[in-house]
Design a protein around this motif. Structure first.
Motif, PDB file in Angstrom:
ATOM      1  N   ASN A   1      -6.299 -31.396  25.979  1.00  0.00           N
ATOM      2  CA  ASN A   1      -5.354 -32.489  25.720  1.00  0.00           C
ATOM      3  C   ASN A   1      -3.961 -32.135  26.201  1.00  0.00           C
ATOM      4  OD1 ASN A   1      -7.257 -34.170  24.517  1.00  0.00           O
ATOM      5  ND2 ASN A   1      -6.871 -33.364  22.478  1.00  0.00           N
TER       6      ASN A   1
ATOM      7  N   ASP B   1      -1.766 -34.005  29.033  1.00  0.00           N
ATOM      8  CA  ASP B   1      -0.425 -34.530  28.728  1.00  0.00           C
ATOM      9  C   ASP B   1       0.593 -34.035  29.750  1.00  0.00           C
ATOM     10  OD1 ASP B   1      -1.377 -35.852  26.508  1.00  0.00           O
ATOM     11  OD2 ASP B   1      -0.619 -34.382  25.055  1.00  0.00           O
TER      12      ASP B   1
ATOM     13  N   ILE C   1     -12.459 -36.268  26.968  1.00  0.00           N
ATOM     14  CA  ILE C   1     -11.266 -37.102  26.754  1.00  0.00           C
ATOM     15  C   ILE C   1     -11.481 -38.483  27.365  1.00  0.00           C
ATOM     16  CG2 ILE C   1      -8.832 -37.384  27.371  1.00  0.00           C
ATOM     17  CD1 ILE C   1      -8.643 -34.265  27.287  1.00  0.00           C
TER      18      ILE C   1
ATOM     19  N   ARG D   1     -14.323 -40.075  27.892  1.00  0.00           N
ATOM     20  CA  ARG D   1     -15.284 -40.846  27.087  1.00  0.00           C
ATOM     21  C   ARG D   1     -14.648 -41.354  25.797  1.00  0.00           C
ATOM     22  NH1 ARG D   1     -18.611 -36.765  28.990  1.00  0.00           N
ATOM     23  NH2 ARG D   1     -18.395 -35.571  27.067  1.00  0.00           N
ATOM     24  N   ARG D   2     -13.839 -40.500  25.172  1.00  0.00           N
ATOM     25  CA  ARG D   2     -13.213 -40.872  23.895  1.00  0.00           C
ATOM     26  C   ARG D   2     -12.111 -41.916  24.091  1.00  0.00           C
ATOM     27  NH1 ARG D   2     -10.889 -36.275  22.582  1.00  0.00           N
ATOM     28  NH2 ARG D   2      -8.820 -37.030  23.014  1.00  0.00           N
ATOM     29  N   SER D   3     -11.295 -41.753  25.130  1.00  0.00           N
ATOM     30  CA  SER D   3     -10.132 -42.620  25.311  1.00  0.00           C
ATOM     31  C   SER D   3     -10.409 -43.834  26.190  1.00  0.00           C
ATOM     32  CB  SER D   3      -8.980 -41.822  25.924  1.00  0.00           C
ATOM     33  OG  SER D   3      -9.303 -41.461  27.267  1.00  0.00           O
TER      34      SER D   3
ATOM     35  N   GLN E   1     -10.166 -43.685  29.390  1.00  0.00           N
ATOM     36  CA  GLN E   1      -9.350 -43.541  30.597  1.00  0.00           C
ATOM     37  C   GLN E   1     -10.229 -43.312  31.818  1.00  0.00           C
ATOM     38  OE1 GLN E   1      -6.630 -40.351  29.704  1.00  0.00           O
ATOM     39  NE2 GLN E   1      -5.136 -41.755  28.839  1.00  0.00           N
TER      40      GLN E   1
ATOM     41  N   ARG F   1     -16.082 -40.484  32.787  1.00  0.00           N
ATOM     42  CA  ARG F   1     -16.353 -41.279  31.589  1.00  0.00           C
ATOM     43  C   ARG F   1     -17.816 -41.682  31.526  1.00  0.00           C
ATOM     44  NH1 ARG F   1     -12.765 -46.285  31.554  1.00  0.00           N
ATOM     45  NH2 ARG F   1     -14.255 -46.897  33.112  1.00  0.00           N
TER      46      ARG F   1
ATOM     47  N   ARG G   1       2.358 -37.867  18.854  1.00  0.00           N
ATOM     48  CA  ARG G   1       0.964 -38.091  19.230  1.00  0.00           C
ATOM     49  C   ARG G   1       0.355 -39.046  18.221  1.00  0.00           C
ATOM     50  NH1 ARG G   1      -2.996 -35.793  22.396  1.00  0.00           N
ATOM     51  NH2 ARG G   1      -1.616 -34.122  22.989  1.00  0.00           N
ATOM     52  N   ASP G   2      -0.160 -40.164  18.730  1.00  0.00           N
ATOM     53  CA  ASP G   2      -0.800 -41.164  17.882  1.00  0.00           C
ATOM     54  C   ASP G   2       0.095 -41.598  16.715  1.00  0.00           C
ATOM     55  OD1 ASP G   2      -3.114 -41.114  19.457  1.00  0.00           O
ATOM     56  OD2 ASP G   2      -3.955 -39.473  18.287  1.00  0.00           O
TER      57      ASP G   2
END
Length: 157
Positions: A9, A13, A40, A42-44, A46, A61, A151-152
């Motif tokens: 992550n 970033d 990342i 798959r989760r996001s 992007q 993804r 973050r978030d």
């Protein structure tokens, strides 16, 4: 160095916050980084892709989804130049060989800031016929110094 989730992550970033669309990421564990970026993606949701000679351009993804018309790295660079969407593209430098690839990489380096498109050259220094030092942002996978960042919606160290 094995790349854990937080390190993956953090690296992403730093790449996204970087100064330009063309990044040379000096990483020892290429496959570990690609695995983290795939998680990342798959989760996001992007758009992240990896180019390899044996596979062409493949979505991280959706691992089985290949982008048609991108068997060579030059095709991938032209695809990126024509794209109007966010995307992160991972390429291994030994695949970059000639003056044509260097020319296309210089064009990628001049892409506008929006939409965000990043070409990440993984591993050792790219060996091209032309130096790209003036347009290439060099990053290491070492974690950056601890500090607060948002973050978030919350501050984390």
């Amino acid at each position: 160095m094995s790349i854990d989730t937080q390190a993956g992550n953090d690296i992403l970033d730093r790449v996204l916050e970087g100064e330009g669309p063309l990044v040379w990421l000096d990483v020892d564990d290429v496959e570990g980084l690609v695995t983290r970026f795939a998680a990342i993606a798959r989760r996001s949701g992007q758009s992240m892709y990896r180019w390899r000679p044996e596979d062409g351009l493949v979505s991280l993804r959706e691992a089985s989804t290949r982008v048609p018309g991108c068997p060579r790295v030059g095709d991938v660079l032209r695809y990126i130049l024509q794209s109007l969407h966010f995307g992160i593209y991972l390429v291994t430098p030994p695949a970059l060989v000639g003056a044509q690839d260097a020319h296309l990489l210089r064009q990628v380096a001049r892409l506008p800031a929006q939409p965000v498109r990043r070409v990440i050259l993984l591993g050792g220094a790219p060996s091209l016929s032309e130096s790209l030092d003036d347009v290439l942002v060099h990053m290491a996978t070492q974690p950056r110094a601890a500090g607060l960042r948002l973050r978030d919606g919350r501050w984390v160290t």
